[in-house]
Motif scaffolding. Structure first.
Motif, short mmCIF file in Angstrom:
data_model
loop_
_atom_site.label_atom_id
_atom_site.label_comp_id
_atom_site.label_asym_id
_atom_site.label_seq_id
_atom_site.Cartn_x
_atom_site.Cartn_y
_atom_site.Cartn_z
N ALA A 50 0.84 -1.20 0.00
CA ALA A 50 0.00 0.00 0.00
C ALA A 50 0.87 1.25 0.00
N PRO A 51 0.49 2.26 -0.80
CA PRO A 51 1.27 3.50 -0.82
C PRO A 51 1.24 4.25 0.51
N SER A 52 0.16 4.05 1.29
CA SER A 52 0.06 4.70 2.60
C SER A 52 -0.95 3.92 3.44
N PRO A 53 -0.99 4.14 4.75
CA PRO A 53 -1.99 3.46 5.59
C PRO A 53 -3.43 3.86 5.26
N ARG A 54 -3.61 5.00 4.61
CA ARG A 54 -4.95 5.46 4.27
C ARG A 54 -5.54 4.76 3.05
N HIS A 55 -4.69 4.16 2.23
CA HIS A 55 -5.16 3.52 1.00
C HIS A 55 -5.93 2.23 1.28
N TRP B 65 -4.91 0.44 -5.54
CA TRP B 65 -5.01 1.12 -4.25
C TRP B 65 -5.66 2.48 -4.46
N ILE C 158 -7.57 6.01 -2.18
CA ILE C 158 -7.88 6.64 -0.90
C ILE C 158 -9.39 6.83 -0.85
N ARG D 35 -13.35 9.59 5.52
CA ARG D 35 -12.81 8.76 6.60
C ARG D 35 -13.82 7.66 6.95
#
Length: 96
Positions: free
Chosen positions: A40-45, A66, A68, A72
């Motif tokens: 994953a590119p970031s934990p948000r993806h 992946w 975003i 939220r």
């Protein structure tokens, strides 16, 4: 003025009905492709699985990706092929 309004209303109705048109595919979709999920590119993806798309002649694999979430806590509901009388229709994935 009256003709212009009538044309505008007719265009809106036709455009709306086209958006709800469903294509029935007589051939069953193949099983999903097992993909190697990259990091994953970031934990948000969030990972969205790939799917088979009908191109008018055959099924074509669209790879997973992946993304975003739009907000939220958004949860991805995957698209899927649904069996109906006469074949299969694609139910589009969406965020909940």
């Amino acid at each position: 003025m009256k003709k212009w309004m009538l044309a505008l209303v007719a265009t809106a109705i036709l455009g709306t009905s086209a958006a709800f048109a469903q294509i029935v595919v007589r051939v069953a979709p193949p099983p999903p492709v097992v993909e190697a999920r990259p990091i994953a590119p970031s934990p948000r993806h969030v990972w969205i699985d790939g799917y088979h798309r009908w191109d008018g002649h055959r099924y074509v694999w669209v790879g997973g990706r992946w993304v975003i979430p739009p907000r939220r806590g958004g949860v991805w509901i995957p698209g899927h092929w649904d069996r109906r009388p006469g074949g299969y229709i694609w139910i589009q994935g969406h965020w909940r």
